[in-house]
Motif scaffolding. Structure first.
Motif, PDB file in Angstrom:
ATOM      1  N   ASP A 142      24.293 -10.198  23.546  1.00  0.00           N
ATOM      2  CA  ASP A 142      25.447 -10.908  22.990  1.00  0.00           C
ATOM      3  C   ASP A 142      24.998 -12.108  22.148  1.00  0.00           C
ATOM      4  O   ASP A 142      25.587 -12.398  21.100  1.00  0.00           O
ATOM      5  N   THR A 145      23.918 -11.003  18.598  1.00  0.00           N
ATOM      6  CA  THR A 145      24.815 -10.095  17.894  1.00  0.00           C
ATOM      7  C   THR A 145      25.500 -10.786  16.721  1.00  0.00           C
ATOM      8  O   THR A 145      26.040 -11.890  16.858  1.00  0.00           O
ATOM      9  N   ARG A 146      25.472 -10.116  15.586  1.00  0.00           N
ATOM     10  CA  ARG A 146      26.236 -10.525  14.412  1.00  0.00           C
ATOM     11  C   ARG A 146      26.966  -9.286  13.912  1.00  0.00           C
ATOM     12  O   ARG A 146      26.340  -8.337  13.444  1.00  0.00           O
ATOM     13  N   GLY A 147      28.286  -9.299  14.047  1.00  0.00           N
ATOM     14  CA  GLY A 147      29.048  -8.099  13.718  1.00  0.00           C
ATOM     15  C   GLY A 147      28.743  -7.012  14.736  1.00  0.00           C
ATOM     16  O   GLY A 147      28.897  -7.203  15.937  1.00  0.00           O
ATOM     17  N   ASP A 148      28.272  -5.847  14.237  1.00  0.00           N
ATOM     18  CA  ASP A 148      27.909  -4.747  15.130  1.00  0.00           C
ATOM     19  C   ASP A 148      26.399  -4.588  15.254  1.00  0.00           C
ATOM     20  O   ASP A 148      25.921  -3.558  15.745  1.00  0.00           O
ATOM     21  N   THR A 149      25.657  -5.604  14.817  1.00  0.00           N
ATOM     22  CA  THR A 149      24.198  -5.512  14.820  1.00  0.00           C
ATOM     23  C   THR A 149      23.587  -6.552  15.756  1.00  0.00           C
ATOM     24  O   THR A 149      23.995  -7.716  15.757  1.00  0.00           O
ATOM     25  N   ARG A 151      20.074  -8.294  16.481  1.00  0.00           N
ATOM     26  CA  ARG A 151      18.730  -8.499  15.927  1.00  0.00           C
ATOM     27  C   ARG A 151      17.852  -9.192  16.967  1.00  0.00           C
ATOM     28  O   ARG A 151      18.165 -10.296  17.423  1.00  0.00           O
ATOM     29  N   ARG A 207      26.972  -1.042  19.510  1.00  0.00           N
ATOM     30  CA  ARG A 207      26.150  -1.917  18.688  1.00  0.00           C
ATOM     31  C   ARG A 207      24.779  -1.311  18.388  1.00  0.00           C
ATOM     32  O   ARG A 207      24.221  -0.586  19.208  1.00  0.00           O
TER      33      ARG A 207
END
Length: 248
Positions: A142, A145-149, A151, A207
């Protein structure tokens, strides 16, 4: 032996309380829910009266840089002051493997301050450094998470079950102060991005995880071994795969 567990109603604290009680100790859970607030000082002196050991597994309610620093600095000072007045003979605190290597993060800067205050207090102490809990994998996802990605840096991670952390903390509490750091980690090493991807897939989470060496971990850049324990770490008995299978 009377052991006061600050944060004793949380994930780790409740397990520490239970394990100590099972071994015949007077384990007292202390948290705002029980009328003990280390940040304001409310109830701290009263609950420490007659205690031989205090265990601090509390955490800041806010991870904002200023808030978390205020929490660990103030609550630790209040707890140490009250501990001295009560004649506490052993101060045990739970911290994180790699804290000193994660100083770009406001959270870990605050944890470092907590540790330094304990070391300078004059009270015999033991600091337990744990790797990331199995139960914390979703929180890591969490946070990245940025949007549905999602990293995450492709670095090593050796997560540990909360039961094994609680066992180490509990054993340390009733043992001789080490006046240093004890590390605890799980038995298996993974690559962070791959492990999180597997957990999201297992939970039918849509995600997508992307390996990004520049992606920060709670504000700090990671190297391959930043999150890994040293060679003398105590190794828990619970394997991640066995724990994950029980979650299905």
């Amino acid at each position: 032996m009377k052991v006061v567990v600050i944060g004793g109603t949380g994930l780790i604290g409740s397990k520490v309380v239970r394990k100590l009680a099972e071994h015949g100790h007077e384990a007292v859970p202390a948290s705002p829910n029980t009328g003990v607030n280390t940040l304001t000082g409310e109830g701290v002196a009263e609950v420490l009266r007659g205690a031989q050991v205090v265990v601090d597994v509390s955490n800041s309610p806010s991870f904002a840089d200023d808030d978390v620093m205020e929490f660990f600095r103030t609550s630790t000072r209040n707890l140490l002051r009250a501990g001295k007045e009560a004649g506490v003979a052993h101060h045990v605190a739970l911290s994180v493997v790699g804290t000193d290597r994660l100083q770009e993060s406001g959270y870990f800067r605050a944890k470092q301050v907590q540790e330094e205050l304990i070391k300078a207090s004059g009270i015999p102490y033991s600091i337990v450094h744990a790797t990331q809990f199995f139960e914390f994998m979703k929180g890591i996802a969490d946070s990245a998470t940025r949007g549905d990605t999602v990293r995450l840096a492709p670095v090593g991670i050796q997560p540990v079950h909360s039961d094994d952390v609680a066992a180490t903390v509990g054993a340390g509490a009733v043992g001789t102060p080490v006046n240093g750091v004890v590390e605890v980690a799980g038995p298996d090493t993974f690559q962070l991005d791959e492990l999180i991807s597997e957990r999201l897939t297992a939970g039918n989470d849509p995600r997508t995880v992307v390996a990004d060496p520049t992606s920060p971990y709670f504000g700090a850049r990671l190297r391959e071994t930043t999150l890994l324990p040293g060679p003398d770490a105590r190794i828990g008995t619970t394997r991640f795969a066995d724990w994950a299978a029980r979650q299905q």
